[in-house]
Design a protein around this motif. Structure first.
Motif, short mmCIF file in Angstrom:
data_model
loop_
_atom_site.label_atom_id
_atom_site.label_comp_id
_atom_site.label_asym_id
_atom_site.label_seq_id
_atom_site.Cartn_x
_atom_site.Cartn_y
_atom_site.Cartn_z
N TRP A 1 0.81 -1.23 0.00
CA TRP A 1 0.00 0.00 0.00
C TRP A 1 0.84 1.27 0.00
CZ3 TRP A 1 -4.03 -1.48 4.33
CH2 TRP A 1 -4.86 -2.50 3.84
N ARG A 2 2.10 1.16 0.34
CA ARG A 2 2.92 2.35 0.56
C ARG A 2 2.95 3.28 -0.64
NH1 ARG A 2 7.88 4.78 0.73
NH2 ARG A 2 8.56 5.46 2.81
N ALA B 1 -0.51 6.01 -2.64
CA ALA B 1 -0.95 7.40 -2.46
C ALA B 1 0.28 8.27 -2.22
CB ALA B 1 -1.93 7.53 -1.30
N TRP C 1 0.59 10.95 -0.32
CA TRP C 1 0.57 11.74 0.91
C TRP C 1 1.62 11.23 1.90
CZ3 TRP C 1 -4.72 9.44 0.36
CH2 TRP C 1 -5.43 10.11 -0.64
N TRP D 1 0.18 9.07 4.69
CA TRP D 1 -0.15 7.71 4.25
C TRP D 1 1.10 6.83 4.25
CZ3 TRP D 1 -3.98 4.41 3.38
CH2 TRP D 1 -3.76 3.31 2.57
N ARG D 2 2.21 7.37 3.75
CA ARG D 2 3.44 6.59 3.72
C ARG D 2 3.98 6.35 5.12
NH1 ARG D 2 6.30 9.28 -1.68
NH2 ARG D 2 4.90 8.26 -3.17
N CYS E 1 1.98 3.47 6.46
CA CYS E 1 2.42 2.20 5.88
C CYS E 1 3.77 1.78 6.45
CB CYS E 1 2.47 2.31 4.36
SG CYS E 1 0.84 2.47 3.59
#
Length: 258
Positions: A100-101, A104, A106, A109-110, A113
């Motif tokens: 998932w990293r 996105a 943002w 977000w990272r 993750c």
């Protein structure tokens, strides 16, 4: 056939702990090695080509265990349920963080993750230690308890971390490599990785000696079908792993698709 089945189970389990254990160890140290988002992305690039292939060894071990030792498999899976749940949860959370990293752009977000990768890796490593504590005690039907179980779990997790650190030092460059080399000290990353790999491989073999594998093996008909099939697949799996390591043997100098 029982001996061959036990040897294959030991081979696949030891192979996973040596190879997949390096991936988990890198994930455990993600925030130590990578001080910012860009560095952490580069650290993850060290395991990006390998982690899915390494997990195949665990799947193969589970297949041999279920197919060749069904009685013991039922005893372990039911008795160690409280241990297997965090182990599998950590595995899934770690992999989800990796995949998932890059979905996105943002920063938050990272960061989330990255936290999933580190938390999942620590959870899985500690759960492996907890599981091995019970198996080494010769008690597959119940989770290990007491100070010895806690110390074993922490010790195995520390071994995962040092193993991953040595692997990261073999894969990274510059400041990232210097941080990864700290646990190795003057010994260097190659001898450290070789030593920790031997220790990782020895753990499941020592646990296997304590288990009643011969008494819980499947019937001759089932073993006569499964063992030859696995013997054909095992060299192919090993050859694919060697090719992968040769193809990505160079050091990582930048981020990957993860």
């Amino acid at each position: 056939m029982e001996t061959l089945a036990a040897a294959l189970l030991g081979l696949f389990t030891a192979g996973y702990l040596v190879l997949g254990g390096a991936d988990l160890g890198v994930g455990m140290l993600l925030h130590h090695l990578g001080r910012d988002e860009g560095e952490r992305r580069t650290v993850l690039a060290a395991i990006a080509p390998f982690f899915l292939a390494d997990e195949v060894w665990l799947i193969a071990a589970a297949g041999v265990f279920v197919g060749c030792f069904p009685e013991l498999e039922g005893e372990v899976f039911s008795g160690q349920f409280a241990v297997l749940v965090p182990l599998l949860t950590g595995w899934v959370v770690r992999d989800a963080g990796l995949w998932w990293r890059g979905r996105a752009p943002w920063r938050a977000w990272r960061a989330l993750c990255d936290g999933m990768v580190a938390a999942g890796s620590w959870t899985a490593a500690l759960a492996w230690g907890w599981l091995l504590a019970g198996l080494l005690n010769g008690a597959p039907d119940a989770p290990a308890a007491g100070p010895a179980a806690v110390l074993t779990s922490l010790g195995v997790a520390a071994l995962f971390a040092v193993h991953g650190s040595a692997f990261a030092a073999l894969r990274l460059t510059g400041g990232l490599r210097r941080r990864a080399r700290l646990p190795s000290g003057r010994a260097g990353e190659r001898p450290t990785f070789a030593l920790t790999a031997l220790a990782m491989a020895a753990l499941p073999l020592a646990a296997g000696v304590r288990l009643p594998l011969a008494d819980s093996a499947a019937g001759a008909a089932a073993l006569g079908l499964l063992v030859p099939a696995v013997l054909v697949v095992a060299p192919l799996l090993a050859a694919a792993q060697v090719w992968l390591w040769l193809a990505f043997r160079g050091r990582v100098t930048g981020p990957s698709y993860l």
